[in-house]
Enzyme design. Structure first.
Site, PDB file in Angstrom:
ATOM      1  CG  ASN A  12      12.081  23.347   9.502  1.00 46.43           C
ATOM      2  OD1 ASN A  12      11.503  22.741  10.404  1.00 46.43           O
ATOM      3  ND2 ASN A  12      12.617  22.728   8.452  1.00 46.43           N
ATOM      4  CE  LYS A  14      16.049  21.666   9.198  1.00 44.96           C
ATOM      5  NZ  LYS A  14      17.093  21.263   8.257  1.00 44.96           N
ATOM      6  CG  HIS A  98      12.168  20.340   4.663  1.00 42.30           C
ATOM      7  ND1 HIS A  98      13.244  19.510   4.875  1.00 42.30           N
ATOM      8  CD2 HIS A  98      12.584  21.598   4.969  1.00 42.30           C
ATOM      9  CE1 HIS A  98      14.272  20.233   5.303  1.00 42.30           C
ATOM     10  NE2 HIS A  98      13.892  21.502   5.369  1.00 42.30           N
ATOM     11  CD  GLU A 100      15.931  18.102   7.091  1.00 41.96           C
ATOM     12  OE1 GLU A 100      15.041  18.287   7.943  1.00 41.96           O
ATOM     13  OE2 GLU A 100      16.911  18.863   6.971  1.00 41.96           O
ATOM     14  CD  GLU A 169      14.642  24.910   2.665  1.00 42.24           C
ATOM     15  OE1 GLU A 169      14.994  25.697   3.552  1.00 42.24           O
ATOM     16  OE2 GLU A 169      14.257  23.764   2.911  1.00 42.24           O
ATOM     17  N   GLY A 175      21.766  22.497   6.181  1.00 44.31           N
ATOM     18  CA  GLY A 175      22.460  21.942   7.339  1.00 44.31           C
ATOM     19  C   GLY A 175      23.937  21.670   7.097  1.00 44.31           C
ATOM     20  CB  SER A 207      23.808  27.082   5.350  1.00 47.09           C
ATOM     21  OG  SER A 207      23.950  25.679   5.521  1.00 47.09           O
TER      22      SER A 207
HETATM   23  P1  PGA Z   1      19.466  24.966   7.608  1.00 45.37           P
HETATM   24  O1  PGA Z   1      18.065  24.254   7.214  1.00 45.37           O
HETATM   25  O2  PGA Z   1      19.176  26.421   7.771  1.00 45.37           O
HETATM   26  O3  PGA Z   1      19.869  24.291   8.888  1.00 45.37           O
HETATM   27  O4  PGA Z   1      20.399  24.708   6.478  1.00 45.37           O
HETATM   28  C1  PGA Z   1      17.171  24.864   6.319  1.00 45.37           C
HETATM   29  C2  PGA Z   1      15.931  24.022   6.190  1.00 45.37           C
HETATM   30  O5  PGA Z   1      16.036  22.789   6.280  1.00 45.37           O
HETATM   31  O6  PGA Z   1      14.826  24.544   5.982  1.00 45.37           O
END
Ligand code: PGA
Length: 246
Positions: A12, A14, A98, A100, A169, A175, A207
């Site tokens: 992803n 983003k 997601h 976010e 997640e 992140g 992560s």
């Molecule tokens: P990250 O994000 O690997 O940077 O923690 C995972 C995600 O948001 O799908």
């Protein structure tokens, strides 16, 4: 488990990479990991890069996904993107719910449910994200929170869960560099599996990096991973795709 043979490795991106940067990244990835036979690699770039990435991965093993979609197929929804358009650009997958989108953009379980229904209708495979915040985990509410997200998100479509990919997640791991331990991930994956009569495909996200992928994927309960930050670095993402079974 779903009758899927190959583990899914989804990247992803983003809101990173304009079209030219996206082309460079995908071309590097194709050189580094374009021929790994038993992995289903899904690239999820920003909407503006979908055409260029779609073109670059034509006739390769890589698949394409969108980061979000609207629940209506078309209409007066300025700034939104239809799943039908995603399909027309070659997407087979779409991220839905997601963290976010839930926590930054205020997306609700009801909206997520409508999106999942539309994706099913038009034949896109949703990667349906669920997960608890750090506070919810500290208060021992992980199971309750995820159960509710699954109940509301899959309202009226529970029977079709085998056509959807679930991504666990934990919000506190996204992140932050704080990965869930394989143990923590497995506990939640098993808790999710117990809620369905049918086999479900479940990815772990949060992560995931080159230096923890081997240990995570050693767990049979993980059908793959959803990778954010590390999917922007070609060498690192290639190493994740090529994870080694201990
Ligand atoms: P990250 O994000 O690997 O940077 O923690 C995972 C995600 O948001 O799908």
């Amino acid at each position: 488990m779903r009758s899927r043979i190959n583990p899914l490795i989804a990247g992803n991106w983003k809101m990173h990479n304009h079209p030219a940067e996206s082309r460079d990244l995908v071309n590097k990835l194709l050189v580094l990991a374009g021929d790994v036979p038993d992995r289903e690699v899904i690239l999820i770039p920003p909407f503006t890069s979908l055409p260029i990435v779609s073109e670059a991965i034509r006739n390769t093993r890589f698949k394409l996904g969108g980061q979000n979609m609207h629940w209506e197929k078309k209409g007066a929804f300025t700034g939104e993107v239809s799943g039908v358009f995603l399909k027309s650009l070659g997407c087979e997958y779409v991220l839905v719910g997601h963290s976010e989108r839930r926590h930054v953009m205020g997306e609700t379980d009801e909206q997520i449910n409508r999106k999942l229904k539309t994706a099913l209708e038009i034949g896109l495979i949703s990667i349906f994200c669920v997960g608890e915040t750090g506070k919810e985990r500290d208060e021992s509410r992980t199971e309750a929170v995820i159960t509710r997200q699954l109940e509301l998100g899959l309202k009226d479509i529970r029977d079709e869960v085998h056509k959807i990919v679930i991504a666990y997640e934990p919000v506190w791991a996204i992140g932050t560099g704080k990965t869930a331990t394989p143990q923590q991930a497995v506990e939640v994956h098993q808790m999710i599996r117990r809620q369905f009569a049918k086999p479900v495909t479940i990815l772990y996200g949060g992560s995931v990096k080159a230096d923890n992928i081997d240990t995570l994927m050693a767990e049979k309960d993980l059908n793959g991973v959803l990778v954010g930050g590390a999917s922007l670095k070609p060498e690192e993402f290639a190493r994740i795709i090529k994870y080694v079974n201990p």
